[in-house]
Design a protein around this motif. Structure first.
Motif, PDB file in Angstrom:
ATOM      1  N   GLU A 190       0.842  -1.185   0.000  1.00 45.87           N
ATOM      2  CA  GLU A 190       0.000   0.000   0.000  1.00 45.87           C
ATOM      3  C   GLU A 190       0.885   1.246   0.000  1.00 45.87           C
ATOM      4  OE1 GLU A 190      -3.897   0.191   2.000  1.00 45.87           O
ATOM      5  OE2 GLU A 190      -2.937   1.768   3.189  1.00 45.87           O
ATOM      6  N   VAL A 191       0.607   2.138  -0.953  1.00 48.50           N
ATOM      7  CA  VAL A 191       1.354   3.384  -1.093  1.00 48.50           C
ATOM      8  C   VAL A 191       0.370   4.536  -0.924  1.00 48.50           C
ATOM      9  CG1 VAL A 191       2.672   4.834  -2.681  1.00 48.50           C
ATOM     10  CG2 VAL A 191       3.067   2.366  -2.639  1.00 48.50           C
ATOM     11  N   ASP A 192       0.639   5.400   0.032  1.00 48.24           N
ATOM     12  CA  ASP A 192      -0.148   6.614   0.229  1.00 48.24           C
ATOM     13  C   ASP A 192       0.306   7.608  -0.843  1.00 48.24           C
ATOM     14  OD1 ASP A 192      -0.922   9.261   0.999  1.00 48.24           O
ATOM     15  OD2 ASP A 192      -1.198   8.564   3.059  1.00 48.24           O
ATOM     16  N   VAL A 193      -0.503   7.796  -1.871  1.00 46.48           N
ATOM     17  CA  VAL A 193      -0.118   8.593  -3.035  1.00 46.48           C
ATOM     18  C   VAL A 193       0.187  10.035  -2.652  1.00 46.48           C
ATOM     19  CG1 VAL A 193      -0.879   9.475  -5.278  1.00 46.48           C
ATOM     20  CG2 VAL A 193      -1.322   7.092  -4.642  1.00 46.48           C
ATOM     21  N   GLU A 194      -0.626  10.642  -1.806  1.00 45.67           N
ATOM     22  CA  GLU A 194      -0.378  12.030  -1.417  1.00 45.67           C
ATOM     23  C   GLU A 194       0.978  12.172  -0.734  1.00 45.67           C
ATOM     24  OE1 GLU A 194      -2.255  15.799   1.048  1.00 45.67           O
ATOM     25  OE2 GLU A 194      -3.448  13.970   0.845  1.00 45.67           O
ATOM     26  N   LYS A 195       1.286  11.307   0.208  1.00 46.33           N
ATOM     27  CA  LYS A 195       2.587  11.362   0.889  1.00 46.33           C
ATOM     28  C   LYS A 195       3.722  11.101  -0.093  1.00 46.33           C
ATOM     29  CE  LYS A 195       1.126  10.052   5.536  1.00 46.33           C
ATOM     30  NZ  LYS A 195       1.180   9.027   6.572  1.00 46.33           N
ATOM     31  N   SER A 218      -6.076   8.489  -3.349  1.00 47.72           N
ATOM     32  CA  SER A 218      -6.088   7.591  -2.194  1.00 47.72           C
ATOM     33  C   SER A 218      -4.851   6.703  -2.246  1.00 47.72           C
ATOM     34  CB  SER A 218      -7.355   6.733  -2.217  1.00 47.72           C
ATOM     35  OG  SER A 218      -7.376   5.955  -3.402  1.00 47.72           O
ATOM     36  N   ALA A 219      -4.821   5.735  -1.379  1.00 49.69           N
ATOM     37  CA  ALA A 219      -3.717   4.776  -1.389  1.00 49.69           C
ATOM     38  C   ALA A 219      -3.921   3.783  -2.536  1.00 49.69           C
ATOM     39  CB  ALA A 219      -3.660   4.033  -0.058  1.00 49.69           C
TER      40      ALA A 219
END
Length: 143
Positions: free
Chosen positions: A33-38, A67-68
């Motif tokens: 899971e990758v938090d796109v915003e971060k 989102s992620a």
């Protein structure tokens, strides 16, 4: 994941060694899971100082429904950092660079890097992403 990398290549992101490795079955993708915003903010922050030094405006754009996602963060980081480095190399002082992400169709996410650098001549676009091919000017842009 293989299809996503292939679509990135078709969309103008040249990853010749990745494509060859994928086709040969020699690449190991490790999706998580990758938090796109971060992720976008981290890429932006890691290039902000270089942009400021070169007097280039740099911005990050995060779409409202970001989102992620499931992705290999090492591969995604490599692609975005390569694109940002290229954009900063080809953009003159006073120019602009933007990195961003937005929700696309279904569960897909669209990533981009835009710049106001020299660009690729329209007649070169068709062959530009061939292995070992470079623009006559030696600089590329408009990723």
């Amino acid at each position: 994941m293989k299809n996503r990398i292939r679509r990135m290549e078709e969309g103008g992101v040249a990853l010749p060694e990745t494509s060859v490795e994928l086709q040969a079955g020699r690449i190991e993708l490790r999706p998580e899971e990758v938090d796109v915003e971060k992720f976008i903010r981290a890429a932006f922050e890691s290039h902000r100082f270089i942009a400021e030094e070169r007097k280039i405006s740099i911005a990050a754009h995060i779409g409202a429904s970001v989102s992620a996602i499931q992705a290999d963060p090492r591969r995604l980081d490599r692609v975005l950092n390569n694109l940002l480095n290229n954009a900063l190399e080809s953009t003159p002082p006073g120019g602009d660079v933007e990195i961003g992400a937005a929700a696309s169709t279904g569960s897909e996410m669209k990533f981009w890097v835009r710049d106001t650098g020299v660009g690729i001549a329209p007649e070169e676009v068709r062959t530009f992403f061939e292995k070992h091919k470079q623009s006559p000017s030696g600089k590329t842009s408009k990723h």
